[in-house]
Design an enzyme around this catalytic site. Structure first.
Site, PDB file in Angstrom:
ATOM      1  N   CYS A  11       0.539  -1.270   0.132  1.00 57.76           N
ATOM      2  CA  CYS A  11      -0.262  -0.156  -0.011  1.00 57.76           C
ATOM      3  C   CYS A  11       0.476   1.023   0.132  1.00 57.76           C
ATOM      4  O   CYS A  11       0.753   1.413  -0.570  1.00 57.76           O
ATOM      5  CB  CYS A  11      -0.830  -0.284   1.054  1.00 57.76           C
ATOM      6  SG  CYS A  11      -1.890   1.323   1.333  1.00 57.76           S
ATOM      7  N   GLU A  50      -4.482  -5.289  -3.703  1.00 61.45           N
ATOM      8  CA  GLU A  50      -4.443  -4.039  -3.796  1.00 61.45           C
ATOM      9  C   GLU A  50      -5.172  -4.421  -5.158  1.00 61.45           C
ATOM     10  O   GLU A  50      -5.255  -2.910  -6.082  1.00 61.45           O
ATOM     11  CB  GLU A  50      -2.970  -3.433  -4.270  1.00 61.45           C
ATOM     12  CG  GLU A  50      -2.411  -3.082  -2.367  1.00 61.45           C
ATOM     13  CD  GLU A  50      -3.374  -1.169  -2.311  1.00 61.45           C
ATOM     14  OE1 GLU A  50      -3.920  -0.765  -3.330  1.00 61.45           O
ATOM     15  OE2 GLU A  50      -1.787  -1.252  -1.107  1.00 61.45           O
TER      16      GLU A  50
END
Length: 240
Positions: free
Chosen positions: A149, A228
């Site tokens: 992230c 993600e």
């Protein structure tokens, strides 16, 4: 194996643990940092509804992300890392979330509306994976799950800033591009890489890639990277 992303702009140093993890999941990493959601942010063609959906889910994500960093403070074995984790929690709760709320207000989205929105399945899958990884493992496992992230967004921001095809003038998403390509967030990315290096050396020492733990760390990093991708998919297609 050569790293196809080795010359990419961003915070990942060539000899870092993050670089080795990126090499280990090169295809998924490429799909993450070059996702259609990212490309449409860069050229300003992303549907407004998709961006608003993403903003709301990102608010909910950040609340869980803060919990994960609170867990990192618990998992830390020395005061230096406890302080680092607690500072991140403070920054997330008292700065980044507030900035996010202000950004969303500019798009006509109130905090009450965001708080009342159910988490999308992709959001739940990602955040619960990170928390479960941290609960079951040690600080290194948790930081590895968190890394795609912070480090990934910094790389994406730097990539888009360096890309001549990125549209700046008149781009409704310029604020997002400037945030993640800016010096402040690039420094956050470098700090995350350095922290991962420190904890890997403390827990494993020597050549991390030769450790019996390496395969599991690669699995964690790759799974978080794929989640993600799922988060971008969720935003692009407004999945719930």
């Amino acid at each position: 194996m050569a790293d196809p992303h080795a010359n990419a702009p961003g915070p990942i140093a060539a000899n870092s643990v993050a670089a080795a993890l990126r090499r280990a999941c090169a295809d998924d990493w490429a799909a993450y940092v070059n996702h259609a959601f990212v490309r449409r942010l860069a050229d300003g063609t992303l549907a407004t509804a998709s961006y608003k959906h993403f903003l709301i889910q990102d608010y909910l994500f950040l609340r869980q992300f803060a919990r994960a960093w609170a867990l990192a403070a618990y998992k830390a074995s020395d005061l230096r890392e406890m302080r680092a984790a607690s500072q991140t929690v403070d920054a997330l709760i008292n700065q980044e979330l507030q900035l996010h709320v202000e950004t969303c207000a500019g798009w006509g989205i109130s905090e009450d509306a965001m708080a009342a929105t159910p988490e999308a399945r992709a959001n739940m899958a990602y955040t619960r994976f990170v928390l479960e990884t941290g609960l079951a493992g040690d600080l290194l496992d948790l930081l590895t799950a968190l890394a795609p992230c912070v480090i990934g967004y910094a790389e994406i921001g730097a990539r888009l800033a360096a890309d001549p095809d990125t549209v700046w003038d008149g781009n409704p998403y310029r604020e997002w591009l400037e945030l993640y390509s800016g010096d402040a967030f690039q420094e956050v990315g470098r700090g995350a890489c350095a922290q991962l290096d420190r904890i890997a050396q403390a827990r494993i020492g020597g050549d991390v890639t030769q450790s019996p733990r390496w395969a599991e760390l690669c699995r964690i990093f790759d799974q978080a990277t794929r989640l993600e991708i799922g988060f971008w998919d969720m935003g692009l297609h407004r999945e719930t």
